[in-house]
Design a protein around this motif. Structure first.
Motif, short mmCIF file in Angstrom:
data_model
loop_
_atom_site.label_atom_id
_atom_site.label_comp_id
_atom_site.label_asym_id
_atom_site.label_seq_id
_atom_site.Cartn_x
_atom_site.Cartn_y
_atom_site.Cartn_z
N TYR A 313 -42.11 45.65 7.33
CA TYR A 313 -41.74 44.28 7.73
C TYR A 313 -41.24 43.52 6.51
O TYR A 313 -41.59 43.87 5.37
CB TYR A 313 -42.91 43.55 8.42
N VAL A 314 -40.43 42.52 6.77
CA VAL A 314 -39.80 41.78 5.67
C VAL A 314 -40.62 40.52 5.36
O VAL A 314 -40.95 39.75 6.26
CB VAL A 314 -38.35 41.36 6.05
N VAL A 315 -40.95 40.33 4.10
CA VAL A 315 -41.60 39.09 3.67
C VAL A 315 -40.46 38.13 3.34
O VAL A 315 -39.81 38.24 2.30
CB VAL A 315 -42.50 39.33 2.44
N GLN A 318 -39.76 36.32 0.08
CA GLN A 318 -39.50 37.16 -1.10
C GLN A 318 -38.11 37.80 -1.04
O GLN A 318 -37.59 38.28 -2.03
CB GLN A 318 -40.55 38.27 -1.19
N CYS A 319 -37.55 37.84 0.18
CA CYS A 319 -36.26 38.51 0.37
C CYS A 319 -35.13 37.69 -0.24
O CYS A 319 -35.02 36.49 0.00
CB CYS A 319 -36.01 38.73 1.86
N LYS A 320 -34.29 38.36 -1.05
CA LYS A 320 -33.17 37.66 -1.71
C LYS A 320 -31.84 37.97 -1.02
O LYS A 320 -30.78 37.62 -1.53
CB LYS A 320 -33.06 38.09 -3.18
N GLY A 321 -31.89 38.74 0.05
CA GLY A 321 -30.66 39.07 0.77
C GLY A 321 -29.71 39.94 -0.03
O GLY A 321 -28.49 39.89 0.16
N CYS A 322 -30.25 40.80 -0.90
CA CYS A 322 -29.40 41.59 -1.81
C CYS A 322 -28.71 42.77 -1.11
O CYS A 322 -27.84 43.40 -1.69
CB CYS A 322 -30.23 42.11 -2.97
N SER A 323 -29.13 43.11 0.09
CA SER A 323 -28.52 44.18 0.91
C SER A 323 -28.91 45.60 0.50
O SER A 323 -28.42 46.56 1.08
CB SER A 323 -26.98 44.11 0.92
N GLU A 324 -29.76 45.75 -0.49
CA GLU A 324 -30.16 47.10 -0.92
C GLU A 324 -30.77 47.88 0.26
O GLU A 324 -30.46 49.05 0.48
CB GLU A 324 -31.18 46.96 -2.05
N CYS A 325 -31.63 47.23 1.03
CA CYS A 325 -32.27 47.91 2.16
C CYS A 325 -31.25 48.24 3.24
O CYS A 325 -31.28 49.31 3.84
CB CYS A 325 -33.40 47.05 2.72
N GLN A 361 -39.62 43.78 -3.83
CA GLN A 361 -40.89 44.07 -3.14
C GLN A 361 -41.06 43.18 -1.91
O GLN A 361 -42.16 42.70 -1.62
CB GLN A 361 -42.07 43.91 -4.09
N ALA A 362 -39.95 42.98 -1.22
CA ALA A 362 -39.98 42.07 -0.06
C ALA A 362 -40.21 42.83 1.24
O ALA A 362 -40.28 42.22 2.30
CB ALA A 362 -38.66 41.30 0.01
N ILE A 363 -40.31 44.17 1.15
CA ILE A 363 -40.61 44.92 2.37
C ILE A 363 -41.98 45.56 2.21
O ILE A 363 -42.23 46.31 1.27
CB ILE A 363 -39.52 45.95 2.69
N LYS A 364 -42.87 45.19 3.09
CA LYS A 364 -44.24 45.70 3.04
C LYS A 364 -44.47 46.61 4.25
O LYS A 364 -43.64 46.66 5.17
CB LYS A 364 -45.25 44.54 3.09
#
Ligand code: SF4
Ligand code: SF4
Length: 376
Positions: A313-315, A318-325, A361-364
């Protein structure tokens, strides 16, 4: 018979590491003079500093290089980190992980060639051929320089799983999509182990990673190095040290089923497992849910499996919208909306690549309470 050397090693002092490795190589009768060129494969999962315990510590790589250089062997350090496999990304990872400094200091080439070669795989996986990073073709042996860590999908990652990093960037993602069952994924790892057959495996457990590994866990000092002529045996030793049972360790469980592993075929040297074992290492156990098969109506079985399976799940803050995921998600289950990642659980295959590679570390991982507390 394979040999595993377990050595206490208090810190990353380069002389200390060199001394330990020298002793271990003697114990396993590793003869570097038999090889012209070796591929040193550290775990360089992503751009993280050595002290973050995500990547193989550069002092371990340096220690081995210094020993091998004395034998006048050609070396190349190479890996395909998570995400796209290109020179810019390689350079960023090499710099941040401290590997570039080590290679410059020791005059050891670092791989920037992003082409690949295809190898045929031995074994039982449905995948019969794989692309691997180009330096494999030029070398007559591979050294797996792994980091001892937990892993959301594989439970543990060490010497064998480190070989998966020899598959170039995007193809790793494709394989995760094609191979969704854990047993089949273990088959692929075991086939890579049998085919690549590393000459030497060194597991950096001086500071290991526990908890939400392989990138969001916590550094845990174990103060050990594990060295072996057999990557699987090295991983088995690591699992004993962190108190992970064979049944909870998918790689060893599958290796036993395939007749690839026998505990009695290992000769242990150095410090005893009992003298370095920790009983409270935090491991993200994956419980086998097959026991519910056939004892419940099918719809209930599917429902239970669904709610019991850990999910990413996305926190949001903390998510910066960088698109890496988004770029690394195998089934394209992630989209970016209003500069935040959003997961489509209908598409998600729970491979946890997003959790592994999110730089913020925005995905836990969310685990069901019953799963966490009652099934352990
Ligand atoms: S979840 Fe992480 S990787 Fe995905 S967009 Fe947000 S910050 Fe980037
Ligand atoms: S959302 Fe994350 S866990 Fe789900 S498929 Fe994509 S990368 Fe894998």
């Amino acid at each position: 018979m394979s040999t595993v050397v377990i050595l206490k090693c208090e810190d990353y002092n380069p002389e200390l590491i060199c001394e330990k490795l020298q002793y271990a190589l003697k114990m396993i009768d590793f003869r570097p003079e038999n090889y012209k060129k070796l591929l040193l494969k550290p775990n360089l999962l992503m751009s993280k500093k050595p002290e973050e315990a995500t990547t193989t510590h550069p002092a371990v790589v340096e220690g081995l290089i210094n020993i091998l250089k004395k034998e006048n062997i050609d070396l190349i350090v190479a890996d395909s980190p998570g995400g796209p496999y290109n020179v810019k990304r390689l350079n960023a990872v090499y710099e941040k992980t401290g590997i570039k400094d080590v290679c410059e200091k020791t005059g050891t080439p670092l791989n920037y060639n992003t082409s690949s070669i295809e190898i045929e795989l031995k074994g039982e996986s449905k995948i019969k051929a794989l692309p691997v990073i180009y330096p494999y073709k030029e070398c007559d042996g591979v050294v797996s320089l792994a980091k001892l860590k937990t892993h959301g999908m594989a439970v543990y990652t060490g010497a064998v799983k480190n070989l998966y990093g020899m598959i170039p960037g995007g193809y790793k993602v494709e394989l995760h999509f094609r191979i969704r069952e854990i047993e089949r994924f273990m088959d692929l790892l075991l086939d890579m182990y049998e085919t690549i057959n590393p000459l030497l495996s060194i597991i950096d457990g001086v500071i290991a990673m526990e908890g939400d590994g392989p990138s969001q866990g916590t550094g845990r000092k174990l103060g050990i190095l594990i060295i072996s002529d057999d990557a699987l045996a090295a991983d088995y030793a690591a699992s004993r040290i962190i108190n992970l049972s064979k049944n909870d360790f998918p790689l060893i469980k599958r290796a036993i089923e395939r007749g690839l592993f026998k505990e009695e075929s290992i000769r242990f040297v150095g410090d005893s497992i009992d003298s370095v074992k920790v009983n409270d290492f935090k491991i993200p156990l994956k419980k086998d849910m097959t026991f519910i098969r056939g004892i419940l109506p099918r719809f209930l079985e599917i429902y239970l499996k669904e709610i019991m399976t850990p999910k990413p799940y996305v926190v949001l803050n903390q998510c910066k919208g960088c698109s890496e995921c988004y770029l690394t998600c195998p089934p394209k289950a992630i989209c970016i909306e209003d500069k935040k990642a959003k997961i489509d659980y209908k598409k998600c295959i729970k491979c946890f690549c997003c959790h592994e590679l999110c730089p913020y570390q925005a995905i836990k991982i969310r685990r069901n309470f019953i799963y966490e507390k009652l099934l352990k």
